[in-house]
Design an enzyme around this catalytic site. Structure first.
Site, short mmCIF file in Angstrom:
data_model
loop_
_atom_site.label_atom_id
_atom_site.label_comp_id
_atom_site.label_asym_id
_atom_site.label_seq_id
_atom_site.Cartn_x
_atom_site.Cartn_y
_atom_site.Cartn_z
N CYS A 76 -2.26 12.19 -7.25
CA CYS A 76 -2.67 13.03 -6.12
C CYS A 76 -3.11 12.14 -4.95
O CYS A 76 -3.78 11.14 -5.16
CB CYS A 76 -3.84 13.91 -6.57
SG CYS A 76 -4.87 14.53 -5.24
N ARG A 79 3.41 5.20 17.08
CA ARG A 79 2.00 5.62 17.06
C ARG A 79 1.23 5.07 18.26
O ARG A 79 0.40 5.76 18.86
CB ARG A 79 1.34 5.19 15.75
CG ARG A 79 1.70 6.11 14.59
CD ARG A 79 1.03 5.69 13.30
NE ARG A 79 1.71 4.57 12.67
CZ ARG A 79 1.11 3.62 11.96
NH1 ARG A 79 -0.21 3.64 11.82
NH2 ARG A 79 1.79 2.66 11.41
N ARG A 121 1.60 10.29 12.98
CA ARG A 121 2.66 9.76 12.12
C ARG A 121 3.64 8.94 12.96
O ARG A 121 3.64 8.98 14.17
CB ARG A 121 3.43 10.93 11.47
CG ARG A 121 2.63 11.75 10.46
CD ARG A 121 2.50 11.06 9.13
NE ARG A 121 3.75 10.42 8.72
CZ ARG A 121 4.82 11.07 8.24
NH1 ARG A 121 4.78 12.37 8.08
NH2 ARG A 121 5.90 10.41 7.90
N LYS A 141 0.82 -1.22 0.00
CA LYS A 141 0.00 0.00 0.00
C LYS A 141 0.85 1.27 0.00
O LYS A 141 0.36 2.35 -0.32
CB LYS A 141 -0.99 0.00 1.17
CG LYS A 141 -0.39 0.13 2.55
CD LYS A 141 -1.49 0.04 3.61
CE LYS A 141 -0.94 0.06 5.02
NZ LYS A 141 -0.34 1.31 5.44
N ASP A 142 2.14 1.16 0.35
CA ASP A 142 3.04 2.32 0.35
C ASP A 142 3.68 2.58 -1.01
O ASP A 142 4.35 3.60 -1.20
CB ASP A 142 4.19 2.13 1.37
CG ASP A 142 3.70 2.10 2.80
OD1 ASP A 142 2.63 2.69 3.08
OD2 ASP A 142 4.38 1.49 3.65
N ARG A 155 -7.67 8.70 3.85
CA ARG A 155 -8.72 7.70 3.62
C ARG A 155 -9.42 7.35 4.91
O ARG A 155 -10.66 7.30 4.98
CB ARG A 155 -8.09 6.44 2.98
CG ARG A 155 -9.05 5.26 2.85
CD ARG A 155 -8.29 4.00 2.43
NE ARG A 155 -7.29 3.60 3.41
CZ ARG A 155 -7.54 2.90 4.51
NH1 ARG A 155 -8.78 2.52 4.79
NH2 ARG A 155 -6.58 2.58 5.34
N ARG A 156 -8.65 7.08 5.96
CA ARG A 156 -9.25 6.71 7.25
C ARG A 156 -9.99 7.89 7.86
O ARG A 156 -11.08 7.74 8.41
CB ARG A 156 -8.17 6.20 8.21
CG ARG A 156 -7.63 4.83 7.83
CD ARG A 156 -6.41 4.45 8.64
NE ARG A 156 -5.92 3.11 8.29
CZ ARG A 156 -4.66 2.73 8.42
NH1 ARG A 156 -3.75 3.56 8.88
NH2 ARG A 156 -4.30 1.50 8.09
#
Length: 305
Positions: A235, A150, A144, A80-81, A126-127
């Site tokens: 974007c 975190r 972050r 996903k990164d 998104r979250r």
């Protein structure tokens, strides 16, 4: 097999776990390996939200450069990164079988805030957007750092909870007792999947990594990332996508939200295994025609402010 495959990775606990997982799989096949850890800009620049940094592939760029400079042969990433367009000369060589794709809320033992006002931490647009869509009276704050950082920040804060990918916490065995599955939240494209990239001209590593590839995960993540690529055009935006197998059918759900979560575009469709190649693109193009292109323009504008 006398060549030693140098495996590039970020130096966080999770990234190293992922690299060691790939290393073990290669070792089991008889290949010799060495792990080389580097620190990415995304791990160093922690004082700004990711979308403000404006660097595509902030977690992968350092490893791309190490590969192009021949310091490492392959690199292991949380898929996903990884940007949907890889640098010239670097290719996707293996996608490992996907782990849990669900997002979870880590909380402090009291969920009463879900019925009133609350503060939720996450560095993901998104979250944030999906949380505000479901809980419009709540507020979100940026969070972050690596997983351990975190969790510590959450513990020391007055926030009610923070959103994490279940897979990351499960992989390094630090999933707290106080959590709930957010099965209503559409995950990031390719969430829970690991990808290994190699140099296009490196036949030895490509052949080795092909043995690790999990076809079903490769197909599903291809659809999700194609949906993302068609929508975003470089974007950062609140986009979720999940494709899953159901016997011979692939079921897909893709979403795009406004930054405040108030506007939602959704695609829920199915395709056959034989017709998956352009399926993600078709799903994205459909919602773009239905008004999502206007929303994407306003998101780009807002993020530039």
């Amino acid at each position: 097999m006398n060549k030693i495959i140098r495996i590039g990775t970020r130096d966080s606990e999770l990234a190293l776990w992922q690299a060691h997982t790939v290393e073990k799989k290669l070792n089991d096949l008889g290949y010799q390996t060495e792990i080389i850890a580097v620190k990415s800009q995304g791990d160093i620049l922690l004082d700004k939200p990711l979308y403000e940094l404006g660097i595509t592939g902030i977690f992968t760029k350092t490893l791309d450069i190490a590969m192009l400079n021949k310091q490492v042969d392959i690199a292991v990433h949380s898929m996903k990164d990884v940007p949907t367009a890889l640098p010239s000369g670097i290719i996707q060589a293996a996608v490992l079988e996907r782990a849990n794709s669900v997002d979870i809320l880590v909380h402090k033992g009291n969920l009463d805030f879900l019925n009133s006002e609350g503060t939720i931490a996450t560095g993901s647009l998104r979250r944030q957007a999906q949380w505000l869509n479901k809980y419009p009276t709540h507020k979100t704050v940026d969070l972050r750092g690596n997983i351990n950082t975190r969790l510590k920040k959450l513990e020391e804060s007055d926030w009610n909870g923070a959103v994490f990918a279940a897979a990351g916490l499960e992989r390094i065995n630090i999933k707290p007792d106080n959590f709930i599955d957010l099965s209503w939240m559409v995950p990031a494209p390719a969430q829970g999947a690991m990808v290994v990239v190699a140099m296009e001209n490196d036949d030895f590593c490509r052949e080795a990594l092909a043995k690790l590839n999990h076809k079903e995960t490769e197909v599903c993540t291809h659809i999700e990332r194609q949906f993302l690529k068609t929508l975003e055009g470089g974007c950062t935006a609140p986009i979720g996508a999940l494709a899953s197998y159901n016997s011979s059918t692939i079921n897909f759900e893709g979403v795009l939200f406004s930054l405040d979560g108030k506007v939602k575009f959704e695609s829920k469709k199915s395709c056959t295994f034989e017709s998956y190649k352009n399926f993600g693109k078709e799903c994205a193009e459909e919602i773009l025609k239905n008004g999502a292109s206007t929303l994407m323009k306003s998101i780009r504008r807002d993020l530039k402010k």
